[in-house]
Design an enzyme around this catalytic site. Structure first.
Site, PDB file in Angstrom:
ATOM      1  N   ARG A  90       5.586  28.506 -40.115  1.00 50.49           N
ATOM      2  CA  ARG A  90       4.150  28.336 -39.890  1.00 50.49           C
ATOM      3  C   ARG A  90       3.429  28.629 -41.205  1.00 50.49           C
ATOM      4  O   ARG A  90       3.793  29.582 -41.923  1.00 50.49           O
ATOM      5  CB  ARG A  90       3.642  29.294 -38.795  1.00 50.49           C
ATOM      6  N   HIS A 140       4.872  18.342 -41.149  1.00 51.36           N
ATOM      7  CA  HIS A 140       5.368  19.088 -39.981  1.00 51.36           C
ATOM      8  C   HIS A 140       6.440  18.271 -39.232  1.00 51.36           C
ATOM      9  O   HIS A 140       6.302  17.968 -38.052  1.00 51.36           O
ATOM     10  CB  HIS A 140       4.196  19.449 -39.045  1.00 51.36           C
TER      11      HIS A 140
HETATM   12  P1  NAP Z   1      12.924  33.066 -32.483  1.00 50.21           P
HETATM   13  O1  NAP Z   1      14.175  32.658 -31.782  1.00 50.21           O
HETATM   14  O2  NAP Z   1      11.872  33.810 -31.745  1.00 50.21           O
HETATM   15  O3  NAP Z   1      13.379  33.912 -33.767  1.00 50.21           O
HETATM   16  C1  NAP Z   1      12.484  34.603 -34.574  1.00 50.21           C
HETATM   17  C2  NAP Z   1      13.258  35.403 -35.617  1.00 50.21           C
HETATM   18  O4  NAP Z   1      12.302  36.016 -36.488  1.00 50.21           O
HETATM   19  C3  NAP Z   1      14.097  36.516 -35.007  1.00 50.21           C
HETATM   20  O5  NAP Z   1      15.317  36.660 -35.710  1.00 50.21           O
HETATM   21  C4  NAP Z   1      13.223  37.762 -35.233  1.00 50.21           C
HETATM   22  O6  NAP Z   1      13.943  38.966 -35.372  1.00 50.21           O
HETATM   23  C5  NAP Z   1      12.575  37.418 -36.553  1.00 50.21           C
HETATM   24  N1  NAP Z   1      11.326  38.161 -36.717  1.00 50.21           N
HETATM   25  C6  NAP Z   1      10.181  38.058 -35.998  1.00 50.21           C
HETATM   26  N2  NAP Z   1       9.262  38.943 -36.437  1.00 50.21           N
HETATM   27  C7  NAP Z   1       9.854  39.619 -37.450  1.00 50.21           C
HETATM   28  C8  NAP Z   1       9.428  40.670 -38.306  1.00 50.21           C
HETATM   29  N3  NAP Z   1       8.191  41.206 -38.218  1.00 50.21           N
HETATM   30  N4  NAP Z   1      10.304  41.138 -39.215  1.00 50.21           N
HETATM   31  C9  NAP Z   1      11.545  40.618 -39.315  1.00 50.21           C
HETATM   32  N5  NAP Z   1      12.015  39.620 -38.531  1.00 50.21           N
HETATM   33  C10 NAP Z   1      11.172  39.129 -37.616  1.00 50.21           C
HETATM   34  O7  NAP Z   1      12.201  31.780 -33.132  1.00 50.21           O
HETATM   35  P2  NAP Z   1      12.855  30.361 -33.489  1.00 50.21           P
HETATM   36  O8  NAP Z   1      13.065  29.543 -32.269  1.00 50.21           O
HETATM   37  O9  NAP Z   1      14.011  30.568 -34.413  1.00 50.21           O
HETATM   38  O10 NAP Z   1      11.624  29.678 -34.260  1.00 50.21           O
HETATM   39  C11 NAP Z   1      11.062  30.253 -35.422  1.00 50.21           C
HETATM   40  C12 NAP Z   1       9.773  29.544 -35.769  1.00 50.21           C
HETATM   41  O11 NAP Z   1      10.048  28.226 -36.266  1.00 50.21           O
HETATM   42  C13 NAP Z   1       8.832  29.265 -34.601  1.00 50.21           C
HETATM   43  O12 NAP Z   1       8.110  30.416 -34.245  1.00 50.21           O
HETATM   44  C14 NAP Z   1       7.971  28.164 -35.151  1.00 50.21           C
HETATM   45  O13 NAP Z   1       6.889  28.732 -35.845  1.00 50.21           O
HETATM   46  C15 NAP Z   1       8.854  27.469 -36.171  1.00 50.21           C
HETATM   47  N6  NAP Z   1       9.170  26.073 -35.803  1.00 50.21           N
HETATM   48  C16 NAP Z   1       8.856  25.098 -36.698  1.00 50.21           C
HETATM   49  C17 NAP Z   1       9.144  23.785 -36.410  1.00 50.21           C
HETATM   50  C18 NAP Z   1       8.827  22.681 -37.403  1.00 50.21           C
HETATM   51  O14 NAP Z   1       9.025  21.505 -37.092  1.00 50.21           O
HETATM   52  N7  NAP Z   1       8.363  22.995 -38.586  1.00 50.21           N
HETATM   53  C19 NAP Z   1       9.792  23.440 -35.204  1.00 50.21           C
HETATM   54  C20 NAP Z   1      10.101  24.462 -34.325  1.00 50.21           C
HETATM   55  C21 NAP Z   1       9.786  25.788 -34.623  1.00 50.21           C
HETATM   56  P3  NAP Z   1      14.803  39.614 -34.155  1.00 50.21           P
HETATM   57  O15 NAP Z   1      15.929  38.613 -33.911  1.00 50.21           O
HETATM   58  O16 NAP Z   1      15.309  40.882 -34.708  1.00 50.21           O
HETATM   59  O17 NAP Z   1      13.861  39.732 -32.993  1.00 50.21           O
END
Ligand code: NAP
Length: 311
Positions: free
Chosen positions: A226, A274
């Protein structure tokens, strides 16, 4: 009856309703605009894609909403303490698509494509020093659904990979860091930084002047998460001074990226609209259908986003 609630165009909404209806023929899925007053009183589930929060608030019996997108940051931000659970899309196909984009753009940076593109403009025939994949240090911020699979794909392609998350983790072949100290250690040893963190109160502006300064001189950055996680002014000033060499950006604080934004014409920035991991409507509809069928059978709401943690 399940409403589909979205600020997308009507044709996009109809496409979703077609795919969702095919995946769950026992359910009637309607655009929010078609709901009667009585249906609004009754419905307990909604399927959403960037919904208007006012529409959700007008449904008093709502127990949970299923997003067809993986990122629900905007909904979390717009709804203060919702009375219903928010379930986001968790799709192995999406993680695979993201890891493909991560690999593609990591290879782009690893094989010095930005430098060769700049050289071609100047008709300059100059061979850059060769770096083996095993000597290229990649840091992945976020080891969740998307970060973990991306890190593993980079390992499978021979890179030296480290990752950072909130909690401590063990992923084969990945050096895992966590917490504030862990972030500093990871940044100091990273040539290509990949951001796959959710946008939360804690991650907003995380990649600002201070943390970007921990990266080795000449490091590059890929942001597929993001926009507001990066401090744009800090990144631009690091690129101008040559302290960072390149940024591949797929997400921005304002989307579409405004025409006058300096990223558009910066020769050390790739702007993507995006597209690193678009939701696949058929695959997403099947996952939503499975979760809703399970809820109808058991009354169990699938794993939901934690409103306090923000992801
Ligand atoms: P997720 O499964 O919720 O994973 C988030 C990861 O970030 C987890 O490993 C979490 O740690 C870590 N995290 C969160 N807050 C943190 C902090 N303060 N300090 C350290 N680590 C932290 O999310 P996801 O499905 O992988 O998706 C990630 C993001 O990708 C989404 O939120 C979205 O913004 C983005 N996205 C982008 C696109 C695109 O097309 N550009 C498409 C889809 C998603 P823990 O494992 O320890 O909880």
């Amino acid at each position: 009856m399940i409403p589909f609630i979205s600020r997308a165009s009507l044709s996009e909404q109809n496409t979703w309703i077609t795919h969702l209806s095919a995946a769950m023929p026992d359910e009637v899925i309607l655009p929010f605009a078609d709901l009667t007053a009585e249906q609004k009183q009754q419905c307990d589930i909604a399927i959403v894609a960037n919904p208007d929060p006012e529409d959700l608030i007008s449904l008093p019996s709502l127990k949970w909403v299923h997003s067809v997108w993986a990122g629900v940051e905007r909904m979390m931000h717009e709804l203060s303490s919702p009375s219903f659970s928010i379930v986001r899309l968790v799709d192995a196909n999406l993680a695979n698509t993201m890891s493909e984009a991560v690999l593609a753009w990591t290879l782009y940076l690893h094989r010095d494509m930005p430098t060769y593109a700049k050289q071609q403009v100047k008709k300059s025939w100059a061979q850059q020093p060769m770096v083996l994949a095993q000597d290229r240090r990649i840091g992945v911020l976020g080891l969740g659904e998307l970060g973990r699979v991306s890190a593993q794909r980079l390992v499978a392609n021979g890179f030296s990979v480290a990752g950072w998350s909130r909690h401590s983790k063990q992923i084969e072949g990945v050096e895992c860091f966590h917490g504030k100290d862990g972030l500093a250690l990871l940044l100091k040893q990273t040539d290509i930084l990949i951001c796959l963190l959710p946008l939360t109160a804690e991650t907003k502006g995380l990649l600002g002047q201070q943390n970007l300064s921990l990266l080795p001189v000449g490091a590059s950055l890929i942001n597929f998460a993001r926009g507001p996680i990066i401090d744009d002014d800090a990144l631009l000033s690091k690129l101008e001074r040559g302290e960072l060499s390149y940024a591949v950006l797929d997400v921005f604080a304002q989307e579409p990226l405004p025409e006058n934004h300096p990223y558009w014409r910066h020769d050390s920035v790739t702007v993507l609209p995006h597209i690193s991991a678009p939701t696949h409507p058929i695959s997403a509809s099947e996952i939503v259908a499975t979760n809703i069928k399970q809820y109808r059978l058991t009354g169990n709401i699938p794993h939901a986003v934690d409103p306090v943690r923000g992801y």
